[in-house]
Design an enzyme around this catalytic site. Structure first.
Site, PDB file in Angstrom:
ATOM      1  N   GLY A 194       2.575   0.636   3.091  1.00 46.33           N
ATOM      2  CA  GLY A 194       3.358   1.586   2.293  1.00 46.33           C
ATOM      3  C   GLY A 194       4.466   0.877   1.551  1.00 46.33           C
ATOM      4  N   ASN A 195       5.584   1.586   1.368  1.00 45.51           N
ATOM      5  CA  ASN A 195       6.649   1.022   0.524  1.00 45.51           C
ATOM      6  C   ASN A 195       7.696   0.260   1.337  1.00 45.51           C
ATOM      7  OD1 ASN A 195       9.115   2.805   1.112  1.00 45.51           O
ATOM      8  ND2 ASN A 195       7.516   4.327   0.747  1.00 45.51           N
ATOM      9  N   VAL A 198      10.468   2.272   3.653  1.00 44.43           N
ATOM     10  CA  VAL A 198      10.032   2.699   4.989  1.00 44.43           C
ATOM     11  C   VAL A 198       9.709   1.468   5.855  1.00 44.43           C
ATOM     12  CG1 VAL A 198       8.311   4.026   6.283  1.00 44.43           C
ATOM     13  CG2 VAL A 198       9.251   4.958   4.170  1.00 44.43           C
ATOM     14  N   GLU A 216       2.190  -4.186   5.092  1.00 44.21           N
ATOM     15  CA  GLU A 216       1.362  -4.323   3.891  1.00 44.21           C
ATOM     16  C   GLU A 216       2.047  -3.522   2.799  1.00 44.21           C
ATOM     17  OE1 GLU A 216      -1.538  -6.030   3.423  1.00 44.21           O
ATOM     18  OE2 GLU A 216      -1.554  -6.856   5.440  1.00 44.21           O
ATOM     19  N   CYS A 250      -2.335  -0.640  -4.677  1.00 42.33           N
ATOM     20  CA  CYS A 250      -1.245  -1.591  -4.402  1.00 42.33           C
ATOM     21  C   CYS A 250      -1.418  -2.895  -5.169  1.00 42.33           C
ATOM     22  CB  CYS A 250      -1.156  -1.864  -2.908  1.00 42.33           C
ATOM     23  SG  CYS A 250      -2.694  -2.462  -2.218  1.00 42.33           S
TER      24      CYS A 250
HETATM   25  P1  NAD Z   1       3.561   7.231   1.950  1.00 43.51           P
HETATM   26  O1  NAD Z   1       4.670   8.006   1.306  1.00 43.51           O
HETATM   27  O2  NAD Z   1       2.301   7.921   2.314  1.00 43.51           O
HETATM   28  O3  NAD Z   1       4.220   6.536   3.214  1.00 43.51           O
HETATM   29  C1  NAD Z   1       3.483   5.703   4.084  1.00 43.51           C
HETATM   30  C2  NAD Z   1       3.636   6.192   5.503  1.00 43.51           C
HETATM   31  O4  NAD Z   1       5.006   6.118   5.885  1.00 43.51           O
HETATM   32  C3  NAD Z   1       3.179   7.632   5.698  1.00 43.51           C
HETATM   33  O5  NAD Z   1       2.305   7.677   6.813  1.00 43.51           O
HETATM   34  C4  NAD Z   1       4.477   8.377   5.937  1.00 43.51           C
HETATM   35  O6  NAD Z   1       4.326   9.466   6.813  1.00 43.51           O
HETATM   36  C5  NAD Z   1       5.375   7.334   6.526  1.00 43.51           C
HETATM   37  N1  NAD Z   1       6.795   7.614   6.242  1.00 43.51           N
HETATM   38  C6  NAD Z   1       7.322   8.089   5.089  1.00 43.51           C
HETATM   39  N2  NAD Z   1       8.660   8.192   5.193  1.00 43.51           N
HETATM   40  C7  NAD Z   1       8.988   7.766   6.437  1.00 43.51           C
HETATM   41  C8  NAD Z   1      10.221   7.632   7.154  1.00 43.51           C
HETATM   42  N3  NAD Z   1      11.390   7.948   6.599  1.00 43.51           N
HETATM   43  N4  NAD Z   1      10.169   7.163   8.408  1.00 43.51           N
HETATM   44  C9  NAD Z   1       8.985   6.808   8.972  1.00 43.51           C
HETATM   45  N5  NAD Z   1       7.798   6.929   8.341  1.00 43.51           N
HETATM   46  C10 NAD Z   1       7.799   7.396   7.098  1.00 43.51           C
HETATM   47  O7  NAD Z   1       3.102   6.023   1.049  1.00 43.51           O
HETATM   48  P2  NAD Z   1       3.952   5.136   0.048  1.00 43.51           P
HETATM   49  O8  NAD Z   1       4.963   4.351   0.800  1.00 43.51           O
HETATM   50  O9  NAD Z   1       4.388   5.912  -1.126  1.00 43.51           O
HETATM   51  O10 NAD Z   1       2.779   4.155  -0.404  1.00 43.51           O
HETATM   52  C11 NAD Z   1       2.807   3.525  -1.606  1.00 43.51           C
HETATM   53  C12 NAD Z   1       3.297   2.095  -1.445  1.00 43.51           C
HETATM   54  O11 NAD Z   1       2.407   1.414  -0.559  1.00 43.51           O
HETATM   55  C13 NAD Z   1       3.263   1.308  -2.719  1.00 43.51           C
HETATM   56  O12 NAD Z   1       4.396   0.484  -2.780  1.00 43.51           O
HETATM   57  C14 NAD Z   1       2.013   0.451  -2.581  1.00 43.51           C
HETATM   58  O13 NAD Z   1       2.027  -0.726  -3.335  1.00 43.51           O
HETATM   59  C15 NAD Z   1       1.994   0.194  -1.119  1.00 43.51           C
HETATM   60  N6  NAD Z   1       0.658  -0.089  -0.670  1.00 43.51           N
HETATM   61  C16 NAD Z   1       0.389  -1.323  -0.163  1.00 43.51           C
HETATM   62  C17 NAD Z   1      -0.904  -1.630   0.226  1.00 43.51           C
HETATM   63  C18 NAD Z   1      -1.248  -2.973   0.799  1.00 43.51           C
HETATM   64  O14 NAD Z   1      -2.317  -3.085   1.369  1.00 43.51           O
HETATM   65  N7  NAD Z   1      -0.396  -3.967   0.672  1.00 43.51           N
HETATM   66  C19 NAD Z   1      -1.894  -0.684   0.113  1.00 43.51           C
HETATM   67  C20 NAD Z   1      -1.573   0.562  -0.399  1.00 43.51           C
HETATM   68  C21 NAD Z   1      -0.286   0.855  -0.776  1.00 43.51           C
END
Ligand code: NAD
Length: 467
Positions: A194-195, A198, A216, A250
């Site tokens: 994710g980002n 977080v 990741e 991503c």
């Molecule tokens: P998202 O908002 O779905 O968050 C990811 C997870 O974090 C979710 O399961 C969510 O419930 C949890 N979360 C959110 N806020 C939280 C908090 N305050 N405390 C604890 N957990 C929390 O997804 P996102 O972050 O918007 O994903 C997009 C990002 O992920 C982009 O930056 C993208 O580049 C990156 N990404 C990376 C890869 C990789 O393999 N490197 C793959 C896909 C996406």
């Protein structure tokens, strides 16, 4: 259990999984094979359900769902099943003369209970690909899908307990609150995709228990393109990689770096490539996805004013549709260049030459991927030697994650750790060092005190040579 009402339920859940792990259930080779096979069956039996859920969440076409989610997971499972025996074999390592006679091995053992937290953009693949590694390595697992892809989250929450062993594998739906409760528990590995914001919360929670993490993450993955390549052919690959999943990938190319003359020629090829992929009106194309939610739609719409829109098309708010967009004449400090775009907008930034491009890339956080479209050997070498990124690909984008032998992961702000192929297994394993030395003859007498003069001489000279 798929929902938590209070933190104590998270505590009870994780302790029941730990009991299952401690019983030795998950470490058994046959259990790992059974779970991987059951996961395979889950995906095969429910392809239509999963395709529909992905379409509901992201407007994904069934072909794209097959290519980027279902097919990848089936491939990962088959690869793990095929290689599991080899991965489980103790790896013999050589023993230095000074320690001989002895035998040394590395044995991979499960780490224990793992937490896997997934994002919304590839909501099935990014939850299940790490799961394949965690199961192959013999762990108990808590899965946390993204609440922002609710249809896929619900489908998996329903199916996983039906197919997999609920004593050791749990899936918990929910958002930040529920993830926070899960993060209060102790794990042996946390795998978060994710980002970066977080990711910091995850790492802080992990630090309390000294739990290792895989992060990741994302960031801005640049393309550099020069006049040595066939620009028409390159545009086709760039457009595919950028507009796949409506840019919500991503490793999607985030922006293009090129000289003014290359940009001028590339513009028309990108427009033609978009039309070839999605027709004259991509709004009507079944193969073109939608933006995940209204917030992201509003964020992306704001970027459209940051340059000259090259490809035609208007956003459609009701459908959360942003057309595949190329932006020319974008300033280096424009809003669209400040954060990961994560949508179907492709800005082009003018550089004077290769050195200018490399300096620009190096002035920013290390990207998850860097794509160089050039036939020029010196240019390729310059990028290899003078830039750092999770991955570097020449004349192609995104496809590197289909090569199981290549590590998939970031560096610096784009992430910690890497997975896929054997690395997925390694991520959820501990490499245990095993040394076995017969008690007799005693070849270690030299290292025992008292250190006589003759021993001292030997320690200084001989031992160093033998080690
Ligand atoms: P998202 O908002 O779905 O968050 C990811 C997870 O974090 C979710 O399961 C969510 O419930 C949890 N979360 C959110 N806020 C939280 C908090 N305050 N405390 C604890 N957990 C929390 O997804 P996102 O972050 O918007 O994903 C997009 C990002 O992920 C982009 O930056 C993208 O580049 C990156 N990404 C990376 C890869 C990789 O393999 N490197 C793959 C896909 C996406």
């Amino acid at each position: 259990m798929t929902t938590l009402k209070k933190v104590s339920e998270a505590t009870a859940l994780v302790s029941s999984l730990r009991e299952a792990y401690d019983s030795g259930l998950t470490a058994k080779r046959q259990w790992r094979i059974n779970q991987l096979t059951a996961l395979r069956q889950l995906v095969i039996d429910n392809q239509k359900v999963l395709e529909d859920a992905l379409h509901q969440d992201l407007g994904k076409s069934s072909s794209e769902a097959q290519l980027t989610e279902i097919g990848i997971i089936l491939g990962d499972i088959d690869y793990a099943l095929k290689n599991l025996s080899a991965w489980l074999k103790p790896q013999k390592v050589s023993v230095p003369l000074a320690v001989m006679p002895a035998k040394a091995f590395v044995v991979s053992e499960p780490v224990g209970v793992a937490l896997i937290i997934a994002p919304w953009n590839y909501p099935m693949q990014l939850l299940l690909a790490p799961l394949v590694g965690a199961l192959a390595a013999g762990n108990a697992v808590v899965l946390k899908p993204s609440e922002l892809a609710p249809a896929t989250s619900a489908a998996l929450a329903k199916l996983i307990p039906v197919y997999l062993d609920t004593r050791a594998i749990a899936i918990v739906e929910g958002a930040a609150k529920e993830t926070g409760w899960l993060l209060e528990q102790k794990y042996d590995h946390i795998f978060y995709t994710g980002n970066g914001r977080v990711a910091r919360i995850v790492m802080e929670a992990a630090a309390k228990h000294l739990t290792p993490v895989s992060l990741e993450l994302g960031g801005k993955s640049p393309i550099y393109i020069d006049e040595s390549v066939d620009l028409e052919a390159a545009a086709q690959r760039i457009a595919w990689a950028k507009y796949l999943n409506a840019g919500q990938t991503c490793v999607a190319p985030d922006y293009i770096l090129a000289t003014a003359s290359v940009q001028h020629e590339l513009e028309a090829h990108l427009v033609a490539a978009i039309a070839a992929l999605y027709g004259a009106d991509p709004l009507q194309s079944e193969d073109y996805g939608r933006i995940i939610n209204d917030n992201h739609f509003a964020r992306l719409s704001g970027y459209l004013a940051d340059g000259r829109v090259v490809a035609d098309g208007k956003p459609n708010k009701a459908q959360r549709y942003i057309p595949p967009t190329v932006l020319a004449e974008v300033k280096r400090d424009a809003g669209v260049m400040q954060e990961e775009i994560f949508g179907p907008i492709l800005p082009m930034i003018t550089v004077t030459d290769l050195d200018d491009a490399i300096d620009f890339i190096n002035s920013k956080s290390k990207p998850l991927a860097l794509y160089v479209f050039s036939e020029n050997t010196l240019a390729r070498r310059a990028f290899t030697e003078r830039t750092s990124s999770g991955a570097l690909a020449f004349n192609v984008a995104v496809i590197h994650l289909s090569v199981p032998g290549l590590p998939f992961g970031g560096v610096g702000e784009s992430g910690i750790g890497a997975y896929r192929g054997k690395r997925s297994f390694d991520t959820f394993s501990h490499e245990k060092a095993i040394l076995s030395k017969p008690l007799k003859p005693e070849t270690l007498a030299l290292v025992f005190p008292p250190f006589t003069e003759s021993k001292k001489k030997l320690i200084k000279g001989l031992l160093r040579k033998l080690s």
